[in-house]
Design a protein around this motif. Structure first.
Motif, PDB file in Angstrom:
ATOM      1  N   THR A  87      23.521  37.844  37.236  1.00 21.28           N
ATOM      2  CA  THR A  87      23.484  36.724  36.443  1.00 21.28           C
ATOM      3  C   THR A  87      22.014  36.634  35.981  1.00 21.28           C
ATOM      4  OG1 THR A  87      23.471  34.862  37.666  1.00 21.28           O
ATOM      5  CG2 THR A  87      25.609  35.595  36.732  1.00 21.28           C
ATOM      6  N   GLU A  88      20.994  36.639  36.950  1.00 24.96           N
ATOM      7  CA  GLU A  88      19.624  36.511  36.940  1.00 24.96           C
ATOM      8  C   GLU A  88      18.853  37.499  36.155  1.00 24.96           C
ATOM      9  OE1 GLU A  88      18.067  35.643  41.022  1.00 24.96           O
ATOM     10  OE2 GLU A  88      18.571  33.900  40.823  1.00 24.96           O
ATOM     11  N   ARG A  89      19.580  38.795  36.121  1.00 25.79           N
ATOM     12  CA  ARG A  89      19.186  39.886  35.278  1.00 25.79           C
ATOM     13  C   ARG A  89      19.951  40.009  33.734  1.00 25.79           C
ATOM     14  NH1 ARG A  89      18.448  40.150  40.158  1.00 25.79           N
ATOM     15  NH2 ARG A  89      16.646  41.275  41.341  1.00 25.79           N
ATOM     16  N   ASP A  90      20.588  38.865  33.491  1.00 26.05           N
ATOM     17  CA  ASP A  90      21.305  38.739  31.950  1.00 26.05           C
ATOM     18  C   ASP A  90      22.376  39.855  32.174  1.00 26.05           C
ATOM     19  OD1 ASP A  90      19.740  36.432  31.587  1.00 26.05           O
ATOM     20  OD2 ASP A  90      18.288  37.673  30.265  1.00 26.05           O
ATOM     21  N   LEU A  91      23.011  39.931  33.216  1.00 26.44           N
ATOM     22  CA  LEU A  91      24.183  41.071  32.986  1.00 26.44           C
ATOM     23  C   LEU A  91      25.424  39.924  33.212  1.00 26.44           C
ATOM     24  CD1 LEU A  91      23.417  43.745  35.824  1.00 26.44           C
ATOM     25  CD2 LEU A  91      23.966  43.916  33.235  1.00 26.44           C
ATOM     26  N   ARG A  92      26.285  40.329  32.348  1.00 29.99           N
ATOM     27  CA  ARG A  92      27.851  39.574  32.618  1.00 29.99           C
ATOM     28  C   ARG A  92      28.338  40.018  33.946  1.00 29.99           C
ATOM     29  NH1 ARG A  92      29.617  38.581  26.711  1.00 29.99           N
ATOM     30  NH2 ARG A  92      27.598  39.040  25.437  1.00 29.99           N
ATOM     31  N   ALA A  93      29.202  39.146  34.492  1.00 35.29           N
ATOM     32  CA  ALA A  93      29.671  39.670  36.016  1.00 35.29           C
ATOM     33  C   ALA A  93      31.182  39.162  36.074  1.00 35.29           C
ATOM     34  CB  ALA A  93      28.762  38.817  36.948  1.00 35.29           C
ATOM     35  N   VAL A  94      31.754  39.911  36.838  1.00 36.01           N
ATOM     36  CA  VAL A  94      33.332  39.731  37.102  1.00 36.01           C
ATOM     37  C   VAL A  94      33.353  39.646  38.693  1.00 36.01           C
ATOM     38  CG1 VAL A  94      35.488  40.445  37.026  1.00 36.01           C
ATOM     39  CG2 VAL A  94      34.054  40.277  34.830  1.00 36.01           C
ATOM     40  N   ALA A  95      34.124  38.660  39.284  1.00 41.10           N
ATOM     41  CA  ALA A  95      34.363  38.632  40.529  1.00 41.10           C
ATOM     42  C   ALA A  95      35.780  38.799  40.591  1.00 41.10           C
ATOM     43  CB  ALA A  95      33.866  37.446  41.267  1.00 41.10           C
ATOM     44  N   VAL A  96      36.308  39.904  41.499  1.00 42.23           N
ATOM     45  CA  VAL A  96      37.754  40.251  41.506  1.00 42.23           C
ATOM     46  C   VAL A  96      38.065  39.302  42.839  1.00 42.23           C
ATOM     47  CG1 VAL A  96      39.194  41.896  41.361  1.00 42.23           C
ATOM     48  CG2 VAL A  96      37.130  42.499  40.373  1.00 42.23           C
ATOM     49  N   ARG A  97      38.989  38.432  42.622  1.00 42.12           N
ATOM     50  CA  ARG A  97      38.970  37.377  43.557  1.00 42.12           C
ATOM     51  C   ARG A  97      40.052  38.012  44.862  1.00 42.12           C
ATOM     52  NH1 ARG A  97      42.052  34.824  39.582  1.00 42.12           N
ATOM     53  NH2 ARG A  97      40.517  33.043  39.239  1.00 42.12           N
ATOM     54  N   ASP A  98      40.904  38.813  44.272  1.00 36.23           N
ATOM     55  CA  ASP A  98      41.978  39.451  45.334  1.00 36.23           C
ATOM     56  C   ASP A  98      41.594  40.847  45.828  1.00 36.23           C
ATOM     57  OD1 ASP A  98      42.616  40.761  42.839  1.00 36.23           O
ATOM     58  OD2 ASP A  98      44.531  40.900  43.383  1.00 36.23           O
ATOM     59  N   ALA A  99      40.344  41.057  45.370  1.00 41.25           N
ATOM     60  CA  ALA A  99      39.773  42.351  45.844  1.00 41.25           C
ATOM     61  C   ALA A  99      38.392  42.176  46.656  1.00 41.25           C
ATOM     62  CB  ALA A  99      39.458  43.480  44.659  1.00 41.25           C
ATOM     63  N   LEU A 100      38.228  40.925  47.139  1.00 40.25           N
ATOM     64  CA  LEU A 100      36.957  40.449  47.773  1.00 40.25           C
ATOM     65  C   LEU A 100      37.454  39.878  49.000  1.00 40.25           C
ATOM     66  CD1 LEU A 100      34.940  38.814  44.763  1.00 40.25           C
ATOM     67  CD2 LEU A 100      33.827  40.785  46.423  1.00 40.25           C
ATOM     68  N   SER A 101      37.242  40.244  50.404  1.00 39.71           N
ATOM     69  CA  SER A 101      37.551  39.735  51.475  1.00 39.71           C
ATOM     70  C   SER A 101      36.573  38.573  51.519  1.00 39.71           C
ATOM     71  CB  SER A 101      37.200  40.543  52.758  1.00 39.71           C
ATOM     72  OG  SER A 101      35.806  41.007  52.696  1.00 39.71           O
ATOM     73  N   GLY A 102      37.019  37.394  52.236  1.00 41.19           N
ATOM     74  CA  GLY A 102      36.299  36.270  52.459  1.00 41.19           C
ATOM     75  C   GLY A 102      36.074  35.376  51.234  1.00 41.19           C
ATOM     76  N   TRP A 103      37.250  35.614  50.100  1.00 44.70           N
ATOM     77  CA  TRP A 103      37.073  34.601  49.171  1.00 44.70           C
ATOM     78  C   TRP A 103      37.322  33.422  49.411  1.00 44.70           C
ATOM     79  CZ3 TRP A 103      35.208  35.340  44.460  1.00 44.70           C
ATOM     80  CH2 TRP A 103      35.724  34.334  43.208  1.00 44.70           C
ATOM     81  N   THR A 104      36.649  32.372  48.966  1.00 44.52           N
ATOM     82  CA  THR A 104      36.908  30.927  49.478  1.00 44.52           C
ATOM     83  C   THR A 104      37.620  29.815  48.453  1.00 44.52           C
ATOM     84  OG1 THR A 104      34.826  30.248  48.571  1.00 44.52           O
ATOM     85  CG2 THR A 104      34.773  31.021  50.882  1.00 44.52           C
ATOM     86  N   ALA A 105      38.163  28.661  48.808  1.00 43.81           N
ATOM     87  CA  ALA A 105      38.757  27.969  47.887  1.00 43.81           C
ATOM     88  C   ALA A 105      37.741  27.393  46.929  1.00 43.81           C
ATOM     89  CB  ALA A 105      39.324  26.798  48.736  1.00 43.81           C
ATOM     90  N   ASP A 106      36.607  27.283  47.206  1.00 44.73           N
ATOM     91  CA  ASP A 106      35.604  26.934  46.376  1.00 44.73           C
ATOM     92  C   ASP A 106      34.967  27.873  45.432  1.00 44.73           C
ATOM     93  OD1 ASP A 106      35.899  24.239  47.106  1.00 44.73           O
ATOM     94  OD2 ASP A 106      34.358  24.281  48.649  1.00 44.73           O
ATOM     95  N   ALA A 107      35.325  29.138  45.568  1.00 42.11           N
ATOM     96  CA  ALA A 107      34.536  30.265  44.900  1.00 42.11           C
ATOM     97  C   ALA A 107      34.819  30.280  43.568  1.00 42.11           C
ATOM     98  CB  ALA A 107      34.924  31.582  45.682  1.00 42.11           C
ATOM     99  N   ASP A 108      35.966  30.067  43.114  1.00 40.03           N
ATOM    100  CA  ASP A 108      36.516  29.898  41.356  1.00 40.03           C
ATOM    101  C   ASP A 108      35.395  28.895  40.954  1.00 40.03           C
ATOM    102  OD1 ASP A 108      38.747  31.594  40.642  1.00 40.03           O
ATOM    103  OD2 ASP A 108      39.228  31.140  42.480  1.00 40.03           O
ATOM    104  N   ARG A 109      35.225  27.711  41.593  1.00 40.23           N
ATOM    105  CA  ARG A 109      34.446  26.646  40.679  1.00 40.23           C
ATOM    106  C   ARG A 109      32.937  27.225  40.947  1.00 40.23           C
ATOM    107  NH1 ARG A 109      31.434  23.211  42.980  1.00 40.23           N
ATOM    108  NH2 ARG A 109      32.131  23.705  45.060  1.00 40.23           N
TER     109      ARG A 109
END
Length: 211
Positions: A163-185
């Motif tokens: 995001t700091e490089r002005d790229l659009r970004a997608v986090a694939v929540r069920d393809a990331l280990s360690g996803w946290t309850a607060d990560a979506d927010r």
């Protein structure tokens, strides 16, 4: 999401982070997300979109590692089996012993297939002291889709730096280990889309069908 942050899947690239045998074995939840990451790599290959497998390589004496990992020994050492990519991420008959650590440590991207590369990163973020941004710009990529190991560390740093490089970004929540309850927010607050693998595969499949 708005006109500046919504993913452009027709101009997207998939980044897999640290999906190497040692990390898969050691970091909780990483084995469980591998099937989702394999679905993503298959979909991106079929749609003829770029894939970059970003890896760590620690020299045996630890001198190229982060300060907090200088005492780590015997993990993802160059030429060691544990440094190799997890099974099922590559295509075209490549084996898991295809990494070229000398090339990677010199800062070069290793080509492993049509628009499929491996890139070494020396720190948390895939953008820090690497040619990733130039690699993506050469392919007119506007959106990075991030999956892998382990969300609170390297994937999170990569997403923020995107995001700091002005790229659009997608986090694939069920393809990331360690996803946290607060990560979506947390991610949404930075304009990062949080999607499931099925949503990304559906979107990239539409792109592939229009090629």
């Amino acid at each position: 999401m708005d006109e500046y942050t919504s993913p452009e899947f027709s101009r997207s690239a998939l980044l897999t982070i640290d999906l190497q045998r040692d990390f898969v074995a050691d970091i909780a939840g990483t084995t469980e997300v591998l099937p989702a990451v394999r679905r993503l790599t298959h979909a991106f290959r079929k749609a003829e979109r770029p894939i970059v497998h970003v890896v760590r390589l620690y020299l045996p004496d630890g001198r190229n590692a982060d300060l907090c990992r200088r005492t780590l020994r015997g993990k993802v050492n160059p030429h060691a089996p544990g440094s190799q990519l997890a099974g099922g991420l590559l295509s075209g008959g490549l084996t898991d012993s295809e990494l070229d650590p000398d090339l990677l440590l010199a800062g070069h991207a290793q080509e492993i297939g049509p628009d499929q590369h491996i890139l070494y990163k020396p720190r948390w973020s895939a953008f820090f002291r690497t040619r990733l941004l130039e690699h993506l710009a050469e392919r007119a990529v506007s959106t990075v889709v991030v999956a892998g190991c382990n969300y609170p560390n390297c994937p999170r740093a990569t997403l923020v730096d995107a995001t700091e490089r002005d790229l659009r970004a997608v986090a694939v929540r069920d393809a990331l280990s360690g996803w946290t309850a607060d990560a979506d927010r947390e991610m949404a607050g930075m304009g990062i889309a949080c999607l499931d693998t099925s949503e990304v595969v559906a979107a990239i499949t539409r792109v592939g069908s229009s090629v």
